[in-house]
Design an enzyme around this catalytic site. Structure first.
Site, short mmCIF file in Angstrom:
data_model
loop_
_atom_site.label_atom_id
_atom_site.label_comp_id
_atom_site.label_asym_id
_atom_site.label_seq_id
_atom_site.Cartn_x
_atom_site.Cartn_y
_atom_site.Cartn_z
N TYR A 145 32.28 31.15 41.89
CA TYR A 145 31.74 31.94 43.01
C TYR A 145 30.60 32.87 42.56
CZ TYR A 145 31.76 35.77 46.48
OH TYR A 145 31.40 36.74 47.38
N ARG B 280 38.65 26.43 38.65
CA ARG B 280 38.66 27.05 39.98
C ARG B 280 38.88 26.00 41.07
NH1 ARG B 280 39.87 28.44 43.54
NH2 ARG B 280 39.24 29.99 45.07
N ARG C 81 40.51 34.84 37.98
CA ARG C 81 40.03 36.11 38.50
C ARG C 81 40.78 36.66 39.70
NH1 ARG C 81 38.39 35.90 43.47
NH2 ARG C 81 37.35 34.09 44.30
N SER D 59 47.65 44.60 38.30
CA SER D 59 48.20 43.24 38.37
C SER D 59 48.11 42.63 36.98
CB SER D 59 47.42 42.36 39.35
OG SER D 59 46.17 41.98 38.80
N TYR E 146 46.55 40.03 36.27
CA TYR E 146 45.13 39.70 36.13
C TYR E 146 44.33 40.91 35.65
CZ TYR E 146 40.36 39.99 37.72
OH TYR E 146 39.03 40.27 37.78
N HIS E 147 44.46 42.03 36.37
CA HIS E 147 43.70 43.21 35.98
C HIS E 147 44.06 43.64 34.56
CE1 HIS E 147 43.34 43.59 40.47
NE2 HIS E 147 42.10 43.90 40.13
N LYS F 240 42.09 41.84 31.91
CA LYS F 240 40.74 42.37 31.70
C LYS F 240 40.78 43.62 30.83
CE LYS F 240 38.17 39.76 34.64
NZ LYS F 240 37.00 38.95 34.27
N ALA G 283 38.49 40.79 50.23
CA ALA G 283 38.77 41.39 51.54
C ALA G 283 37.70 41.10 52.59
CB ALA G 283 38.96 42.89 51.37
N ASN H 236 35.10 38.99 52.84
CA ASN H 236 34.91 37.58 53.20
C ASN H 236 36.09 37.07 54.02
OD1 ASN H 236 32.55 37.70 51.76
ND2 ASN H 236 33.09 36.12 50.26
N THR I 108 43.83 40.93 58.48
CA THR I 108 45.07 41.28 57.77
C THR I 108 44.83 42.42 56.79
OG1 THR I 108 44.59 39.49 56.24
CG2 THR I 108 46.16 39.02 57.98
N VAL I 109 45.12 43.63 57.27
CA VAL I 109 45.00 44.82 56.43
C VAL I 109 46.37 45.12 55.82
CG1 VAL I 109 44.61 47.32 56.49
CG2 VAL I 109 43.06 45.76 57.70
N ARG J 52 51.22 44.33 47.64
CA ARG J 52 50.93 44.88 46.31
C ARG J 52 51.64 46.22 46.15
NH1 ARG J 52 44.68 43.27 44.97
NH2 ARG J 52 44.69 41.30 46.10
#
Lengths: 407, 407
Positions: free
Chosen positions: B11, B35, B100, B179, B181-182, B185, B238, B240, B253-254, B326
């Site tokens: 992306y 991906r 990611r 997370s 993932y985070h 990093k 969010a 997109n 969806t918030v 989350r």
């Protein structure tokens, strides 16, 4: 209390298992004998002739009347780990089951990747197993003081209150680890803190200093219980290595100026700290950090103490300053807090003449087992491929005080 | 300048490769199509019908006269990576080649372990390859603003000066990632900083915010160059995702109150930031961090903007507050610095009506490709096994403002 000791056949894990068993806890150990395997890989061996795990456990049961169950397997195997947790139902998991030597992690890419994968995946598995099998279980995880590096401010125990632009917060203490091994512990710490937050796990991260000594009250009861005593450049920690060097008349190998200051503790305090953590668990969801050491010394100070002890034994002990194979400050500010375990009741065994005498004594007793070629550093932080069989960089020692590091 | 873009089919990687090529750099891409594979695993697909990499590259060469070479393989394979580095001799390696998505890493243990191993080993390999093959090469690594979490103090760019007990030091900014993932990093960041120190590697860690948009100047030249537009709960970011929801009449969806505030940026700024980093390399041995975003918004603010844009299109757009899957603060202080890239010349594309119009337009054009079942969150941070096919937790939306999170 059911206490599962991961890495229970190792240098710290074995005396911890015995101590906790002696104190009346129901103890089981998990080990895959990686540590014994790495000796074969490196062509090294412990100074002391340790026995096999089954032999050790039989001796302990004969002496104490207490059985310690052993589970043989790898914590990076999740099925194995959850089977053990299901069967043993631990109230506490004490996690020593990691690759623990900075030089080993710096040998080459394969060893760096292995160390991080082994340690990070093992700890992730332990966290998932606690959440899935035994959610109220307390994780007592061995971290390292090396996670902090050597900042120019006082080192707090895990967290620091930061005031910044008129606001404040209590935040994780910044980490500046000095090897791929120390990095793996920093990765673990972040992973554990996160799992405490999302899953309500209770965890104690013990940022341990450099351990010295080899004997505990339990171990000295029988030769069969004897503990590891590593003196090689990869797994041998500074003070133990110096004692072995003194015993065989080899110069004490100080890296660079020797001004590198670290926190140290007696192995008898390691085992007591673990029990204190077990007996005083954090609340569900709490991630707490204790700095587990009792005194600060520079490496040169340690060498000088061993030199003085050697004189008493009639040994002629010299100190040689080698180029520092690590990339680290050789002279720096260092003041790390370590009050939380004392607050829980730790009564430190400070480094004494008698302990040094005992260590040198052990080294002298087993001096025939010393391979002097294992003393010299062959793993250079600046290289990505350290051939441990023939690295000429460190063949020649330099004189004390000479500027040998580019740090 | 020879620039190697790892993850150049993704992306952000794809528009970056095109932009750098257009700007006259000699660009090659590396990708293993992970991906695209994860789309198959999740039963999802990009809203936009992206072409195969060879088709994309042929179209680009036809349009621009510039060739981009592709190397197909996995950066966790060191032999492959060093072969590529030896052949291409990169001056810069831009490293997007990581898993990611936070929700993907939270699916279960296997996905958590995969994410951390894939990302950490990939980056370790890149660091070793630079040291061994191309030591002056500049590493431009994609980090994330999510490394910092949401501290109650201003977020600086990578480092913070801390005054403590009368002493001070400039230290890594404390990390509180949210997370697995985070966390990966954060692990990368520590590993990179260390390798810069010991090996003299030059690195820029770009802590990127949440990217929105899909079109860049290069991409809009030909339909064959079209970029990904992910709208599913796992990979869809969010803004997109909200645009895709608006286009098909699905409520936005918030999660929870929507007070979660983050840094955002237009994908046209992503590609420009990468070039600015490449053109202004750090010194050998320097590890620097830029916060790569242009504006802060709360998730609810974004939803309200999309709602307003929808009205202009005659779309009836509602906002629904779902229980937050989350574990995160839904209302918190957030003020993150982001001046370093502006100092280097970044002229931000701030979020505008026309950009929102364009995004909703794209979503409307491809609305037949939307699978609405992919909108609802099925990966719950509190579970260790999220069956994405049938998770009833989020089947029922709650009303706005209701307290839905235990955070």
């Amino acid at each position: 209390m059911n206490i599962l000791v991961l890495g229970g056949d190792g240098y710290c894990g074995w005396p911890t298992a015995l101590y906790l068993s002696q104190r009346g806890h129901n103890v089981a150990v998990v080990d895959n004998f990686s540590r014994r395997l790495w000796d074969h890989e490196l062509g090294a061996q412990t100074l002391t002739p340790i026995r096999s795990l089954p032999e050790r456990l039989r001796a302990w049961e004969r002496l104490s009347g207490k059985a310690i169950k052993a589970f043989v397997g790898d914590v990076t195997n999740y099925t194995f780990l959850t089977d053990v947790a299901t069967e043993f139902e631990p109230d506490v998991i004490v996690h020593f089951a990691e690759q623990r030597a900075a030089p080993y992690s710096m040998i080459d890419r394969e060893h760096a990747v292995f160390t991080q994968m082994n340690n990070v995946v093992g700890t992730l598995n332990v966290l998932f197993a606690i959440k899935e099998i035994q959610p109220s279980c307390h994780l007592v995880k061995l971290g390292t003081m090396g996670e902090y590096g050597t900042p120019n401010i006082d080192i707090e125990e895990g967290f620091i209150r930061i005031v910044h632009n008129g606001r404040e917060d209590l935040l994780p203490f910044p980490k500046q680890p000095g090897s791929f091994y120390h990095l793996s512990k920093v990765h673990d710490s972040h992973n554990i803190a996160f799992c405490c937050k999302i899953w309500g796990i209770r965890a104690t991260d013990l940022n341990q200093g450099v351990v010295y000594g080899t004997v505990t009250h339990e171990i000295e009861q029988d030769e069969t219980l004897i503990n590891r005593f590593d003196y090689d450049e990869v797994f041998g920690t500074a003070l133990n290595r110096f004692c072995a060097q003194a015993a065989v008349g080899h110069p004490l190998t100080v890296y660079g100026k020797g001004g590198q200051t670290r926190g140290f503790l007696d192995i008898r305090d390691t085992v007591r700290c673990i029990e204190l953590a077990c007996l005083n668990p954090p609340a569900r969801g709490e991630y707490r950090v204790f700095n587990q050491f009792t005194e600060q010394f520079s490496v040169l100070q340690l060498a000088q103490m061993v030199q003085a002890t050697g004189k008493k034994f009639g040994l002629n002990v010299s100190i040689e300053h080698l180029p520092d194979p690590r990339v680290e400050a050789e002279d720096h500010y260092y003041n790390a807090k370590h009050t939380k375990l004392v607050d829980l009741g730790l009564e430190p065994h400070l480094l004494s003449e008698s302990l040094l005498d005992s260590l040198v004594n052990i080294a002298v007793r087993y001096q025939d087992r010393v391979d002097q070629s294992l003393f010299l550093p062959r793993v250079d932080w600046r290289n990505t491929r350290n051939d441990r069989k023939s690295n000429p960089t460190y063949a020649k020692a330099t004189t004390a005080g000479e500027r040998v590091s580019a740090d």
